[in-house]
Design a protein around this motif. Structure first.
Motif, PDB file in Angstrom:
ATOM      1  N   TRP A  15       0.593  -1.367   0.049  1.00 15.69           N
ATOM      2  CA  TRP A  15       0.032   0.028  -0.028  1.00 15.69           C
ATOM      3  C   TRP A  15       0.793   1.272   0.030  1.00 15.69           C
ATOM      4  N   ILE A  16      -0.158   2.390  -0.425  1.00 15.34           N
ATOM      5  CA  ILE A  16       0.984   3.730  -0.398  1.00 15.34           C
ATOM      6  C   ILE A  16       0.193   4.578   0.624  1.00 15.34           C
ATOM      7  N   SER A  21       3.166  14.458   0.225  1.00 11.85           N
ATOM      8  CA  SER A  21       4.498  14.155   0.484  1.00 11.85           C
ATOM      9  C   SER A  21       5.203  13.087  -0.144  1.00 11.85           C
ATOM     10  N   VAL A  22       4.402  11.942  -0.474  1.00 12.41           N
ATOM     11  CA  VAL A  22       4.862  10.862  -1.332  1.00 12.41           C
ATOM     12  C   VAL A  22       4.823  11.135  -2.431  1.00 12.41           C
ATOM     13  N   ILE A  23       4.212  12.027  -3.114  1.00 15.23           N
ATOM     14  CA  ILE A  23       4.274  12.380  -4.620  1.00 15.23           C
ATOM     15  C   ILE A  23       5.414  13.333  -4.651  1.00 15.23           C
ATOM     16  N   GLU A  24       5.649  14.245  -4.003  1.00 13.86           N
ATOM     17  CA  GLU A  24       6.735  15.100  -3.980  1.00 13.86           C
ATOM     18  C   GLU A  24       8.271  14.302  -3.893  1.00 13.86           C
ATOM     19  N   ARG A  25       8.221  13.089  -3.263  1.00  9.79           N
ATOM     20  CA  ARG A  25       9.511  12.229  -3.124  1.00  9.79           C
ATOM     21  C   ARG A  25       9.727  11.494  -4.147  1.00  9.79           C
ATOM     22  N   ALA A  50      -7.030  -1.043   0.265  1.00  7.23           N
ATOM     23  CA  ALA A  50      -6.016  -0.343   0.345  1.00  7.23           C
ATOM     24  C   ALA A  50      -4.748  -0.486  -0.783  1.00  7.23           C
ATOM     25  N   GLY A  51      -4.755  -1.754  -1.046  1.00  7.28           N
ATOM     26  CA  GLY A  51      -3.719  -2.090  -2.272  1.00  7.28           C
ATOM     27  C   GLY A  51      -4.238  -1.745  -3.536  1.00  7.28           C
ATOM     28  N   GLN A  52      -5.463  -1.996  -3.695  1.00  7.70           N
ATOM     29  CA  GLN A  52      -6.319  -1.664  -4.931  1.00  7.70           C
ATOM     30  C   GLN A  52      -6.156  -0.189  -5.284  1.00  7.70           C
ATOM     31  N   ALA A  53      -6.190   0.668  -4.186  1.00  3.39           N
ATOM     32  CA  ALA A  53      -6.203   1.902  -4.568  1.00  3.39           C
ATOM     33  C   ALA A  53      -4.986   2.566  -4.999  1.00  3.39           C
ATOM     34  N   GLY A  54      -3.776   1.585  -4.730  1.00  7.34           N
ATOM     35  CA  GLY A  54      -2.353   1.984  -5.313  1.00  7.34           C
ATOM     36  C   GLY A  54      -2.109   2.691  -6.749  1.00  7.34           C
ATOM     37  N   PHE A  57      -3.489   5.614  -7.784  1.00  8.49           N
ATOM     38  CA  PHE A  57      -2.588   6.569  -7.584  1.00  8.49           C
ATOM     39  C   PHE A  57      -1.529   6.889  -8.146  1.00  8.49           C
ATOM     40  N   LEU A  58      -0.870   5.868  -8.478  1.00  6.60           N
ATOM     41  CA  LEU A  58       0.439   5.904  -9.327  1.00  6.60           C
ATOM     42  C   LEU A  58       0.206   6.467 -10.667  1.00  6.60           C
ATOM     43  N   GLU A  59      -0.986   5.898 -11.333  1.00  6.64           N
ATOM     44  CA  GLU A  59      -1.389   6.412 -12.608  1.00  6.64           C
ATOM     45  C   GLU A  59      -1.641   7.946 -12.607  1.00  6.64           C
TER      46      GLU A  59
END
Length: 97
Positions: A15-16, A21-25, A50-54, A57-59
């Motif tokens: 999960w993410i 702050s995650v996006i910025e890193r 939670a895993g399915q949302a990852g 989010f990345l896309e």
């Protein structure tokens, strides 16, 4: 940060933490790495939702991410998931050579 460039990435039952702050890193170079995200549908420690949302989010931040769900799989790995991961890696190795 890992000092070398990676060619591919795989997330198994992960999960993410979803915040800015995650996006910025995430460096621009890392956003070019294709990701395979696999998750069991009965995972207790990391809920399936939670895993399915990852992947979306990345896309959303411009990454390529394929999501695979495994019915009946808990927070573990099985042969079906391993075989798909192997196939996914081999396909991408052949396409990059």
């Amino acid at each position: 940060m890992y000092p070398k460039s990676l060619g591919r990435g795989a997330v198994l039952s992960g999960w993410i933490p979803f915040n800015s702050s995650v996006i910025e890193r995430i460096p621009q170079e890392a956003k070019k790495i294709p990701i395979l995200w696999s998750h069991g549908m009965v995972d207790g420690p990391v809920l399936f939702e939670a895993g399915q949302a990852g992947s979306p989010f990345l896309e959303k931040i411009g990454m390529t991410c394929e999501f695979k769900a495994y019915t009946g799989l808990s927070h573990s790995i099985n042969n079906e998931e391993l075989h798909y991961l192997e196939s996914w890696i081999k396909t991408r190795l052949h396409s990059s050579s």
